[in-house]
Each structure stands twice: as structure tokens, then as C-alpha cells.
Scaffold this active site. Structure first.
Site, PDB file in Angstrom:
ATOM      1  CB  VAL A   1     -11.847 118.074 -14.047  1.00  0.00           C
ATOM      2  CG1 VAL A   1     -10.598 118.104 -14.929  1.00  0.00           C
ATOM      3  CG2 VAL A   1     -12.182 119.487 -13.570  1.00  0.00           C
ATOM      4  CD  GLU A   2     -12.933 110.311 -13.217  1.00  0.00           C
ATOM      5  OE1 GLU A   2     -12.623 109.103 -13.344  1.00  0.00           O
ATOM      6  OE2 GLU A   2     -13.610 110.734 -12.249  1.00  0.00           O
ATOM      7  CG  MET A   3     -17.392 112.168 -15.588  1.00  0.00           C
ATOM      8  SD  MET A   3     -17.178 110.489 -16.254  1.00  0.00           S
ATOM      9  CE  MET A   3     -18.553 110.422 -17.412  1.00  0.00           C
TER      10      MET A   3
ATOM     11  CE  LYS B   1     -11.580 108.529 -16.567  1.00  0.00           C
ATOM     12  NZ  LYS B   1     -12.132 107.601 -15.536  1.00  0.00           N
TER      13      LYS B   1
END
Length: 841
Positions: free
Chosen positions: A347-349, A352
Site C-alpha cells: 500500500v505504501e509503494m 507513493k
């Protein structure tokens, strides 16, 4: 001032409702710590719905239910603004795919879909999903809150609830108060059939493309209304294996784009950062490839997403705690931590890189419509194919949102002929269906229809051939020319009904599985009938072997009900129905001839349990119950010796090992039963119970070793580093071979003189010397598509694939290949129907 205070108080209460300041963790809600036991599915659903009730930026949707009536559900979560605009985000995304018209009008938001527990006994992932839901939704998690500004996360906590509860209920019953990490403990020895498959014992991770199972069908309807940019499938592998995550292994299908490879690598490196920080071992670029299109990573890849499999060590033997070969104890809590880390990192990648991710997704589909990477630009499906097969094709295309139409060109053009395997000249005829490579699902078209799948290496994780024209048995062509495709539909087959008066007999064709279903329904309605073993002519029409002859004689006691049942069942199943006022034929055998056999009703027993492949059993069970609709009796292998087999005239042995079920005494009893009129259907490994055994003709085919002494010495001295290459000649990970078929034999009724089989079994068997070799591989050149080592092809030449050995009044029917494999090889199913109904009558 009073109004201001009231407003402030109101906002505070709304804030508590919107942002769930008192949101319970999974531990608090369930009453035990995650990782200490396995959570029943209904409690998982309850937690998801609890979170959605607490937070307005989390919503749940029940998209279906399983065979055992457990709900299938997803949760959507994002920022409040994104959730308020979810419908706009979703439709904008579909516009980027060109699956719906129009241009996107809203901001670019990434969509990440996390799928858990497709294999029921890889049960850590559903536990993990609750932790990940909580951490993403938790109002005071500022980092996650920032990610959700750019992404919408879709979470499916359990793709396979029936299998998961089978595993969870079992292990919760047998585990002690304190987990025992010793492999000797019962909690590490899951009983047959295991929790991996669904209700019908299908592997749902092989069903994304074929969608034979109800879970897949319902999930994929939802998936295609969203089309996420990232899809992760959470799995488990052997408990001694470190964690696996992307980038994927070779072979990766040539249609996979540079961006898809690049973003897999970017996500993998982000995972590695967290794993390194915690000193957790992992591996990448091994074992799990992107080729077979029916996986939870490959199917999304072929639909523009970044599809990935994550594999945690554990599996069913992991239990709650297990001792590894290194002497460490791997706990369920450890496994949850690892899966949770990769889920959050994904989810982070995505967050971003959301804008580029969305742009690349749009470019993927722009290229598909305008400039697809495709050798073959148009596929032509003859409109003269059997209407049942065309109906199957139409349903398949609509399921996958693959566009099709018609053409008007009469000019000949060069095209690959799927049946001959050669190029030739073809023209478009009225009623033909054209499938263009220029369309949103262009990559999926190539993956499904290309005659030969390109694999960069032969070491693959799954089968390597599945082309739809072979799967459905279609006359079809592939051309490198771009042929204009006009809007058009499949021509609808108008049912032929030639019935008047009070006929002496009704006649029905025997060509497809729907005809077999019609027969089964008649037998279940106690209709008596016969069938033709030779071609015959009556009332100016010629009928092929296998034709069902439903005579009034033998059914007079039913009165008018006889006609009502026959005509009613034919109409219900869309069967052509003909009639004759006489049983005297113009050519062939009269209906009263001994050469027109009476159809004895099959009474079918099938073995299940220890020694039997659960998947193979499930394939037969599903075929009989859901596709053929004919009753069977399921008998455990440890009960066969106590079963009165006089109640049955058919015994089915799915692939497996039957040494324990049939000791010497029981094998003698089986032979006596066969001689007395019983019929055995033995599939794949079950053939080993008969090959080379006393009283049976079947023998394994041995190949002469023609290697010189120098070649043998070179083999013996192969360097250790080159050991993998040594076995290339013996690989057969699922390939297509062309069989020569004896369609004069009842097992071959309804087929042409050739058939394309999906072959996973490399064991060759000699021709039956005094039996019927109905389907044979003539030579190494019979290989059509997919990976097959040179030695395998050589050994399979001159071998029997479908054979019948008569024994007294009964028969043994050998299936060296399983036509019911994963239920998707539609063109092979009539061999099984023939074996059940036609052979041995």
C-alpha cells in the site's frame, strides 16, 4: 455561546463516529490475541463489519456466498474524500481501460486489491487481514492515513471460506492449550482432503481464468467492475521456506510490460528494506512465474495490474507453532507479522507512486486498443462449429469482457489452422466470429488464444498450454492480418424438432455434454432407451453412432407421460429431437436388433479418502453433480472392502494410489465383480493399480536405451551446477498432444478421428494387445503446444491414452490423461460420458 458549545459537542461526537477513536483491535474484538488460534470465518466477517460500522471511511460489501453458504465479502477503505467519491474513482478507472466510454474527470487515485486465503489451509493470511485492516483504518495511524489519500484499498479477507473453516475447525479441535511444535503432534498432520481446496475440492488459485467455481465466478464479476492497479495474492509454502515476494521468476509471459516488471521490482525492494531491518530471510525471482493465466498474480497481470504472489512459510503443517529444520520455532504470530509487513509495504509503494501507476495503467490499455503487441491480429472462429461449443465460447468471451464481432471479407488470407497445425488460405464465411487483437483485453486475448505459449525457460510452475480453440474443440484460425471486425453476435441455433403424431421412437444426437445430460435426465426419469453403435438411415435422415433411440416400446406403461418427459427434457436442454413412425430403418440396423443395445442405467460408485488425489476426486464430483447432473455414491477407500458392490455397476477411481484399498484378496474380488458385468474407470495414477498386474493387459511402455557408452559417461559426469539441464528432456508440465481417435468405438462416439489432449502424465503405456486403443499418441510429432522434453515426446510415441480392456462381462477403462482436469478442458468431457454411459453396454 451555548450554540457554539452544542456545535462543538456535536462535532466531537461525529468525529468519534467518523474516525473511530475507540476502534477495537482484532485482539480486543475477538477476545484472544491474534496468532494464538485460528479464527472461524464468521468471526472474521463480524470484525470486518464491526470496523465498517465504526468508521465511515470503511465499507463492506457481500458479493456472494459459497457452496456451503458462507458469505464472500470485501472491504473498501480510503480517505473520507475518496470513499465519498468512490463511484467516480471506479468509473474513471474503467474509462482508462476503455471498457466503458468517456474520459476520466477526477483526480488519479490508485486502487490496491489485497486477497487472502485462496488456499484454505494457508490460514495465516486471513488472520493477517484483520491486523492489516485495523492498522490501515486506525485513526491515529498518520502514516497509513497519508497513504489512503492517494489510494483506495480493497481487501478480501478470505477467498475460500469453506476450505478455511475446514482447516480452522479441525485444528482448533485437535490442538492443545499449549501448541506443540513437534511434527509428530496431530495438529501438524491434517486429514484428507485438507483445507486447501474449496467445497468441491478445487484449487481456486488455478481457477481465475476458467471460473468454474462459484467463488471465482462471483469474485471476478466484482473484479471486472473495478480493475485494480495492484493485486496481491497472499499464500503460504512449506514451513522450512523463507518468505517469497516479487519480482517474479521466469518464465514471464512476453506480454508483461517493462513497467509491470519495474514496479514489481520497486515493491520487492521496499519489502526487502523492512525484512532486512528485522533480520527476516526472503527470496525473489524463483519458483513463482507469470505464465499460466489462471493465477491470482498472472490473471491480474494480463489485465493491466501489477499482480504478485506473496508466500510465507507455514502452510497446514505450520499450525500455531512448528519447529523448523534450523531448530527455530516458527509461530503463527511470526507468520502474521511477515504478511502484514508486505501488505502495508505494498500500500505504501502504491500510494507513493499512485500517479505514475495510474498513468502506466492507462497507457497499457491505450496500447491494447491502438497498438497491441500481438503476432496474430485476428482470430477466426467458424460459425459452423457445433452450437453448444459456440455457446461455451460466447459465455467465455463475455465473462472476460473480450470483444468479438463478425466480418464480411470473402478474400482468402493466410492463417494458422488450429486443427492441422499448418498455415493455409482461409476466407470469412457468414456466421464466423472474429476476435481482434485491437481491444481493451488484447493481452488476455493473446494469452488465451495464441496457438503456442512462449516460455523463456522450460522450468515452469504449472501447465504451459491451454489455447481456447483446443480447449473447446473448435475449428479456428489465427491470422497475422488485421481484419476489420463489425459489431455482431453469435448466430443463435434454432432447435430442430421434427415430431408429429405418435412416433414409434424419438431420436436424439450424441455430440456434446448437453446430450449426455439429456440422457442422464431420461435415465433418472426411468425412460428406457437404446443407442446406435453403427450409422443408420431412417425417414430420409442419416444418424451417427451414439444416437439415442428412445422407443415407445418399453415405455408404454407411462402413457402420455412418456412423450411429455422426452419432449420436455429436450426443450429444457435445447436438444434437437427427431421422430420416426417406424422402427424399420432404410439403412443400418433396425431398432429391435441385438446390435442396437439397450441402455442399462449406470449405478456409479466413486472412491474418495486416503490415497486418492483430493483434487482429482473433486473434479469428478463436480463434473457429475454440477455439469452432468447425475447421481453418484461416494465411498471412502477404507470402506470399499465392506461395501456391497452388487449395488453398483460402475466404479470410478480418480487419480491416486490404491494399494491399501485393494490388497490381493480385494483385487481378486474386484476382478470377479468386473467379470460379472462391472465397469471400472481408472484415471491417471490410478492406472498403476492395474498396469502389469496379474489378469490385466495394460503395461507401462519401456524405452530402449540407445545411448552409446560415451553418452552414458557424459551423463554420469554432468557437473552439479548443470544438473537442472540434465532433466530438460524429461519435463512435461502440462502440454497439448494430438491423439488419433477410434470414433467407431463407443468411447469415441461424438468425436472426429483426432482429439487434442491436455497431458500432465508423462508415463507411457503400451497399446492394449487384445483391447481397444481408442485414443493413441502415434509419434513424437504428435506434440502440439507447451513444454515437453524430447525424451518425453519420444517415449509417448506409440502409446495408449484412452483404452478399454474387456474382462468377462465387464471392462476396465483407462484414462492416462484426465479430461476433467480443473474442469476447463471442455472438449474432453464426452470421453468420460461415453465411458459412463456407452462403453460396456
Amino acid at each position: 455561546m451555548k450554540k457554539i458549545l452544542l456545535l462543538a459537542l456535536s462535532l466531537c461526537l461525529v468525529s468519534t463516529g467518523l474516525f473511530g477513536q475507540s476502534l477495537k483491535s482484532p485482539d480486543e474484538f475477538l477476545g484472544y490475541e491474534l496468532g494464538t488460534r485460528f479464527t472461524p470465518h464468521h468471526k472474521v466477517v463480524a470484525y470486518y463489519e464491526y470496523v465498517a460500522a465504526q468508521l465511515s471511511n470503511v465499507k463492506t460489501e457481500r458479493y456472494g456466498q459459497t457452496n456451503e453458504l458462507r458469505p464472500l465479502m470485501v472491504a473498501y477503505l480510503s480517505s473520507q474524500e475518496n470513499m465519498d467519491n468512490w463511484e467516480q474513482i471506479r468509473t474513471d478507472n474503467l474509462k482508462r481501460t476503455h471498457l466503458i466510454d468517456g474520459d476520466p474527470v477526477g483526480p488519479k487515485k490508485g486502487i490496491v486489491w489485497l486477497s487472502y486465503n485462496v488456499h484454505g489451509n494457508e490460514a495465516n493470511s486471513t488472520e493477517t487481514s484483520m491486523k492489516t485492516l485495523y492498522e490501515l483504518a486506525r485513526p491515529d495511524n498518520s502514516e497509513a492515513k497519508a497513504w489512503l489519500e492517494n489510494t483506495v484499498v480493497v481487501m478480501d479477507p478470505c477467498i475460500n471460506p469453506d476450505g478455511r473453516d475446514r482447516y480452522a475447525n479441525w485444528i482448533n479441535q485437535v490442538i492443545g492449550t499449549t501448541p506443540n511444535p513437534s511434527l509428530d503432534a496431530k495438529e501438524h498432520q491434517e486429514p484428507w482432503p485438507g483445507g486447501r481446496p474449496n467445497h468441491y475440492l478445487f484449487d481456486l488459485n488455478r481457477d481465475w481464468a476458467w471460473q468454474k467455481q462459484i467463488e471465482s465466478q462471483q469474485r471476478m464479476k466484482l473484479y471486472n467492475t473495478i480493475m485494480p492497479h495492484v493485486h496481491v495474492d497472499f499464500h503460504e509454502q512449506g514451513f522450512n521456506s523463507p518468505y517469497y515476494f516479487a519480482p517474479a521468476a521466469e518464465p514471464i509471459h512476453e506480454q508483461v510490460t517493462d513497467w509491470q516488471r519495474e514496479f514489481q521490482d520497486m515493491i520487492g525492494r521496499n519489502h526487502a528494506k523492512y525484512f532486512d531491518e528485522n533480520s527476516w530471510l526472503f527470496f525473489t525471482k524463483e519458483s513463482f512465474d507469470i505464465l499460466y493465466p489462471s493465477y491470482g498474480d498472472s490473471y491480474p497481470m494480463y489485465n493491466g495490474a501489477i499482480g504478485m504472489t506473496y508466500e510465507q512459510g507455514g502452510h497446514s503443517m505450520g499450525g500455531v507453532a512448528v519447529e523448523t529444520e534450523e531448530g527455530d520455532t516458527l509461530t503463527l504470530a511470526d507468520r502474521i507479522a511477515h504478511h502484514h509487513t508486505t501488505g502495508m509495504s505494498t500500500v505504501e509503494m502504491a500510494a507513493k507512486n499512485s500517479e505514475r501507476m495510474v498513468d502506466e495503467f492507462a497507457t497499457y490499455f491505450d496500447n491494447a486498443v491502438n497498438n497491441p503487441k500481438a503476432k496474430y491480429k485476428t482470430y477466426v472462429i467458424r460459425g459452423t462449429n457445433h452450437p453448444d461449443k459456440l455457446k461455451q465460447l460466447e459465455q467465455f468471451l463475455k465473462t472476460h469482457q473480450i470483444a468479438y464481432g463478425t466480418g464480411s471479407s470473402k478474400k482468402g488470407f493466410s492463417a494458422f489452422d488450429f486443427k492441422t497445425g499448418e498455415d493455409g488460405s482461409v476466407s470469412i464465411e457468414n456466421g464466423d466470429i472474429l476476435i481482434s487483437a485491437n481491444q481493451p483485453k488484447a493481452v488476455l486475448v493473446q494469452a488465451f488464444f495464441e496457438p503456442k505459449t512462449y516460455a523463456s525457460i522450460n522450468d515452469t510452475y504449472d501447465i504451459t498450454a491451454w489455447s481456447v480453440p483446443y480447449m473447446l474443440g473448435l475449428e479456428a484460425y489465427a491470422t497475422e492480418m488485421e481484419i476489420p471486425v463489425s459489431e455482431g453476435e453469435f448466430l443463435q441455433h434454432e432447435r430442430q424438432v421434427e415430431v408429429s403424431g405418435t412416433p414409434a421412437a424419438y431420436l436424439a444426437k450424441w455430440e456434446t455434454l448437453q446430450d449426455a445430460k439429456f440422457l442422464g435426465d431420461l435415465l433418472e426419469a426411468d425412460i428406457k432407451l437404446r443407442f446406435a453403435v453403427e450409422e443408420f438411415t431412417v425417414a430420409g435422415r442419416t444418424y451417427a453412432p451414439g444416437t439415442l433411440i428412445i422407443t415407445r416400446k418399453g415405455n408404454r406403461h407411462m402413457g402420455s407421460k412418456f412423450d411429455e418427459i422426452v419432449k420436455g427434457k429436450a426443450a429444457e436442454l435445447g436438444r434437437d429431437l427427431y421422430a420416426t413412425p417406424t422402427t424399420f430403418v432404410d439403412g443400418g440396423k433396425d431398432f429391435g436388433s441385438n446390435n442396437v443395445p439397450f441402455m442399462h442405467k449406470p449405478k456409479i460408485a466413486v472412491l474418495r479418502g486416503d490415497g486418492v488425489s483430493s483434487l482429482a476426486f473433486g473434479e469428478f464430483w463436480y463434473f457429475m453433480e454440477q455439469e452432468l447432473g447425475y447421481p453418484i455414491t461416494m465411498i471412502d477407500t477404507d470402506a470399499i472392502g465392506r461395501t456391497d458392490m452388487s449395488n453398483y455397476n460402475v466404479l470410478v477411481l480418480p487419480s491416486g494410489s490404491y494399494g491399501r484399498a485393494f490388497n490381493e484378496s480385494q483385487m481378486n474380488d474386484l476382478k470377479s465383480w468386473i467379470r460379472g458385468g462391472g465397469k471400472v474407470l481408472a484415471f491417471e495414477r490410478a492406472i498403476g493399480s492395474f498396469a502389469g498386474k496379474d489378469g490385466f493387459q495394460l503395461k507401462r511402455k519401456t524405452s530402449d536405451d540407445k545411448k552409446s557408452d560415451e553418452e552414458k559417461e557424459a551423463d554420469a559426469l554432468t557437473p552439479y551446477a548443470d544438473r537442472g539441464d540434465k532433466y530438460e528432456d524429461f519435463r512435461l508440465p502440462g502440454a497439448i498432444f494430438k491423439l488419433k481417435v477410434d470414433n467407431t468405438h463407443p468411447m469415441g462416439f461424438g468425436y472426429e478421428d483426432t482429439y487434442f489432449t491436455i497431458k500432465n502424465n508423462s508415463t507411457p503405456y503400451e497399446y492394449l494387445p487384445n483391447g481397444w486403443n481408442v485414443g493413441i499418441i502415434e509419434s513424437a510429432e504428435s506434440h502440439v503446444a507447451g513444454v515437453a522434453g524430447e525424451k518425453v515426446k519420444e517415449n509417448l510415441g506409440k502409446s495408449v491414452v484412452f483404452g478399454v480392456e474387456n474382462m468377462g462381462g465387464g471392462a476396465v477403462i483407462y484414462f492416462a490423461d484426465n479430461p476433467l482436469f480443473r474442469a476447463f478442458w471442455e472438449n474432453g468431457k464426452m470421453f468420460v460420458a461415453n465411458a459412463l454411459f456407452m462403453v460396456g453396454q
